[in-house]
Design an enzyme around this catalytic site. Structure first.
Site, short mmCIF file in Angstrom:
data_model
loop_
_atom_site.label_atom_id
_atom_site.label_comp_id
_atom_site.label_asym_id
_atom_site.label_seq_id
_atom_site.Cartn_x
_atom_site.Cartn_y
_atom_site.Cartn_z
N ALA A 1 20.47 1.56 -4.19
CA ALA A 1 19.01 1.59 -4.32
C ALA A 1 18.44 0.18 -4.36
O ALA A 1 18.95 -0.68 -5.08
CB ALA A 1 18.62 2.34 -5.58
N ASP A 2 17.40 -0.04 -3.57
CA ASP A 2 16.68 -1.31 -3.63
C ASP A 2 15.44 -1.11 -4.52
O ASP A 2 15.28 -0.05 -5.13
CB ASP A 2 16.33 -1.82 -2.24
N SER A 3 14.56 -2.10 -4.57
CA SER A 3 13.40 -2.00 -5.46
C SER A 3 12.46 -0.86 -5.04
O SER A 3 11.90 -0.18 -5.90
CB SER A 3 12.65 -3.32 -5.50
N ASP B 1 13.38 1.95 -3.55
CA ASP B 1 14.06 3.18 -3.97
C ASP B 1 13.87 3.41 -5.47
O ASP B 1 13.67 4.55 -5.90
CB ASP B 1 15.55 3.11 -3.65
N THR B 2 13.94 2.34 -6.24
CA THR B 2 13.76 2.47 -7.69
C THR B 2 12.36 2.96 -8.02
O THR B 2 12.18 3.81 -8.90
CB THR B 2 14.06 1.13 -8.39
#
Length: 136
Positions: free
Chosen positions: A89-91, A93-94
């Site tokens: 997860a990238d930012s 996705d978060t």
């Protein structure tokens, strides 16, 4: 026992490895003016216990939301200690995970609190905290 606070919602309790010397296990040898001691040492086992502050049901729901938001397969293991970054997860996705959690639980997270979430357990603990505040 030593207590280490890993985060606000997690505590690890561990007893470091200890060597025990029994009084009857010490032997002394003397050779002229030199003296040598011999000890029989035994090792105590290390005990480590991890406690999760969030309820298992909450953790399971968070895992389901994370699995859905990241389009993970059922075979991909997600536990309370799983970090979102470890799942790829990238930012963005978060942010989507947080939005999914807000929708699932009917809550709103403050941006600064939402940014501090890095694991499933942290998300579950924050959700329970917000649900308690909402219930008041």
């Amino acid at each position: 026992m030593a207590s280490i606070a890993a985060s606000a919602s997690t505590s690890l309790q561990a007893r470091p490895r200890q060597l025990v010397i029994g009084a009857k296990q010490v032997k002394s040898f003397s050779y002229g003016s030199r003296s040598n001691l011999s000890f029989n040492l035994r090792q105590l086992p290390t005990r480590l216990t991890v406690y999760c502050a969030a309820k298992p049901e909450t953790v399971d729901k968070v895992c389901a939301v994370v699995r859905k938001q990241l389009s993970l397969k059922e075979a991909d293991e997600i536990t309370a200690a799983t970090k979102f970054a470890a799942l790829g997860a990238d930012s963005l996705d978060t942010v989507e995970i947080v939005m999914g959690l807000e929708e699932e639980f009917g809550i709103e997270m403050a941006e600064e609190k939402a940014q501090s979430i890095a694991t499933v357990e942290q998300a579950a603990a924050l959700i329970e905290e917000l649900l308690l505040e909402k219930a008041k």
